[in-house]
Design a protein around this motif. Structure first.
Motif, mmCIF file in Angstrom:
data_model
loop_
_atom_site.group_PDB
_atom_site.id
_atom_site.type_symbol
_atom_site.label_atom_id
_atom_site.label_comp_id
_atom_site.label_asym_id
_atom_site.label_seq_id
_atom_site.Cartn_x
_atom_site.Cartn_y
_atom_site.Cartn_z
ATOM 1 N N PRO A 130 41.777 21.605 18.627
ATOM 2 C CA PRO A 130 42.373 21.493 17.290
ATOM 3 C C PRO A 130 41.395 20.876 16.288
ATOM 4 N N ILE A 131 41.408 21.391 15.080
ATOM 5 C CA ILE A 131 40.587 20.857 13.988
ATOM 6 C C ILE A 131 41.450 19.911 13.171
ATOM 7 N N LYS A 132 41.028 18.661 13.111
ATOM 8 C CA LYS A 132 41.779 17.647 12.396
ATOM 9 C C LYS A 132 41.272 17.512 10.959
ATOM 10 N N ARG A 133 42.183 17.266 10.051
ATOM 11 C CA ARG A 133 41.848 16.975 8.671
ATOM 12 C C ARG A 133 42.776 15.877 8.147
ATOM 13 N N ILE A 134 42.272 15.124 7.182
ATOM 14 C CA ILE A 134 43.130 14.182 6.470
ATOM 15 C C ILE A 134 43.695 14.897 5.252
ATOM 16 N N LYS A 135 45.002 14.892 5.140
ATOM 17 C CA LYS A 135 45.670 15.488 3.982
ATOM 18 C C LYS A 135 46.120 14.373 3.049
ATOM 19 N N TYR A 136 45.603 14.391 1.835
ATOM 20 C CA TYR A 136 46.040 13.449 0.811
ATOM 21 C C TYR A 136 47.031 14.150 -0.109
ATOM 22 N N ASP A 137 48.257 13.659 -0.122
ATOM 23 C CA ASP A 137 49.209 14.120 -1.137
ATOM 24 C C ASP A 137 48.853 13.420 -2.441
ATOM 25 N N ILE A 138 48.752 14.176 -3.514
ATOM 26 C CA ILE A 138 48.303 13.603 -4.774
ATOM 27 C C ILE A 138 49.265 13.919 -5.910
ATOM 28 N N LYS A 139 49.174 13.115 -6.935
ATOM 29 C CA LYS A 139 49.830 13.413 -8.204
ATOM 30 C C LYS A 139 48.734 13.772 -9.193
ATOM 31 N N GLN A 140 48.730 15.015 -9.634
ATOM 32 C CA GLN A 140 47.704 15.468 -10.573
ATOM 33 C C GLN A 140 48.055 15.003 -11.981
ATOM 34 N N MET A 141 47.111 14.307 -12.602
ATOM 35 C CA MET A 141 47.308 13.838 -13.968
ATOM 36 C C MET A 141 46.818 14.868 -14.990
ATOM 37 N N LYS A 142 45.690 15.513 -14.663
ATOM 38 C CA LYS A 142 45.122 16.509 -15.564
ATOM 39 C C LYS A 142 44.160 17.405 -14.788
ATOM 40 N N MET A 143 44.165 18.691 -15.099
ATOM 41 C CA MET A 143 43.205 19.619 -14.516
ATOM 42 C C MET A 143 42.189 20.014 -15.584
ATOM 43 N N PHE A 144 40.919 19.816 -15.270
ATOM 44 C CA PHE A 144 39.842 20.196 -16.176
ATOM 45 C C PHE A 144 39.259 21.559 -15.807
ATOM 46 N N LYS A 145 39.424 21.941 -14.554
ATOM 47 C CA LYS A 145 38.910 23.223 -14.075
ATOM 48 C C LYS A 145 39.650 23.564 -12.797
ATOM 49 N N GLY A 146 40.100 24.810 -12.677
ATOM 50 C CA GLY A 146 40.795 25.165 -11.452
ATOM 51 C C GLY A 146 41.809 26.269 -11.629
ATOM 52 N N PRO A 147 42.687 26.434 -10.639
ATOM 53 C CA PRO A 147 43.681 27.511 -10.646
ATOM 54 C C PRO A 147 44.803 27.240 -11.646
ATOM 55 N N ALA A 148 45.651 28.231 -11.819
ATOM 56 C CA ALA A 148 46.762 28.088 -12.767
ATOM 57 C C ALA A 148 47.787 27.067 -12.286
ATOM 58 N N ASN A 149 47.977 26.995 -10.974
ATOM 59 C CA ASN A 149 48.966 26.075 -10.418
ATOM 60 C C ASN A 149 48.377 24.684 -10.213
ATOM 61 N N ASP A 150 49.220 23.666 -10.328
ATOM 62 C CA ASP A 150 48.783 22.297 -10.068
ATOM 63 C C ASP A 150 48.393 22.124 -8.606
ATOM 64 N N ILE A 151 47.483 21.191 -8.368
ATOM 65 C CA ILE A 151 47.100 20.814 -7.009
ATOM 66 C C ILE A 151 47.969 19.633 -6.577
ATOM 67 N N ASP A 152 48.668 19.759 -5.439
ATOM 68 C CA ASP A 152 49.521 18.664 -4.979
ATOM 69 C C ASP A 152 49.004 18.015 -3.692
ATOM 70 N N ALA A 153 47.909 18.561 -3.127
ATOM 71 C CA ALA A 153 47.326 17.983 -1.911
ATOM 72 C C ALA A 153 45.858 18.377 -1.825
#
Length: 219
Positions: A65-88
């Motif tokens: 298994p490949i382990k990763r740390i998942k950070y749940d975040i609250k996005q305050m502002k997107m300066f560059k990226g997809p149309a949808n907000d990033i939540d993790a």
């Protein structure tokens, strides 16, 4: 004596292989000017961590298994990226493999990273991650316009004299040479912007550039 010599050889060979594995697993990357980080990233956001957990994201070629740390975040502002907000956002579990440790204490960060084909955002120690309050006013304001204006320029890091530029579209980054640190005067207060003649030069100030360009050697 022959057995001892062979034994020493085997021991040295094993130590060498261990060292190769350690080097292969170590995380290393060249420092990037904030503008470079902005231009090279798929996603640039201001956010804070609201949760953290270790998750499985699949298996390696051996079935482990490949382990990763998942950070749940609250996005305050997107300066560059997809149309949808990033939540993790996802990162490797240890710094040895470029994993990032973010604090879950209300601290806001500027976070740059890559967008995977499944739409998830992944970050490493090679990305530009800074506490929002540690950024200069120029850096904060450059995120909305100026950095993007310089994405066709190339920032060349100078670590020793002589420093060579190969094109008029390059800006010479001398923070390490002059100040012995990456986050110096140029990183905090300057952006490399393309001029009307298609050459690039350092520009300082918070307002959109007009004609007040620096000579490339000035920083």
């Amino acid at each position: 004596m022959i057995w001892t010599a062979n034994g020493c050889f085997v021991t040295l060979a094993i130590l060498f292989l261990w060292r190769v594995e350690e080097i292969a697993e170590a995380c290393s990357c060249s420092p990037a000017h904030p503008q470079q980080a902005f231009c090279n990233s798929d996603v640039v956001i201001r956010a804070k961590v609201v949760g953290e957990q270790e998750v499985d994201v699949g298996n390696d070629i051996y079935g482990n298994p490949i382990k990763r740390i998942k950070y749940d975040i609250k996005q305050m502002k997107m300066f560059k990226g997809p149309a949808n907000d990033i939540d993790a956002i996802y990162t490797a579990p240890t710094s040895a493999v470029c994993g990032v440790n973010l604090e879950n204490n209300g601290k806001e960060y500027l976070i740059t990273g890559k967008l995977e084909t499944d739409g998830t955002m992944h970050i490493t120690l090679c990305d530009f991650l800074e506490p929002w309050d540690a950024l200069s006013d120029t850096q904060k304001k450059s995120l909305t316009q100026r950095y993007e204006m310089g994405c066709d320029c190339k920032i060349t890091r100078c670590t020793s004299i002589p420093c060579v530029l190969n094109s008029p579209t390059e800006c010479l980054w001398t923070d390490w040479l002059i100040e012995q640190k990456v986050n110096g005067r140029q990183a905090k207060h300057f952006a490399c912007i393309k001029r009307s003649d298609d050459s690039c030069a350092w520009y300082r100030a918070a307002a959109p550039p007009k004609k007040e360009f620096m000579d490339i050697e000035d920083p």
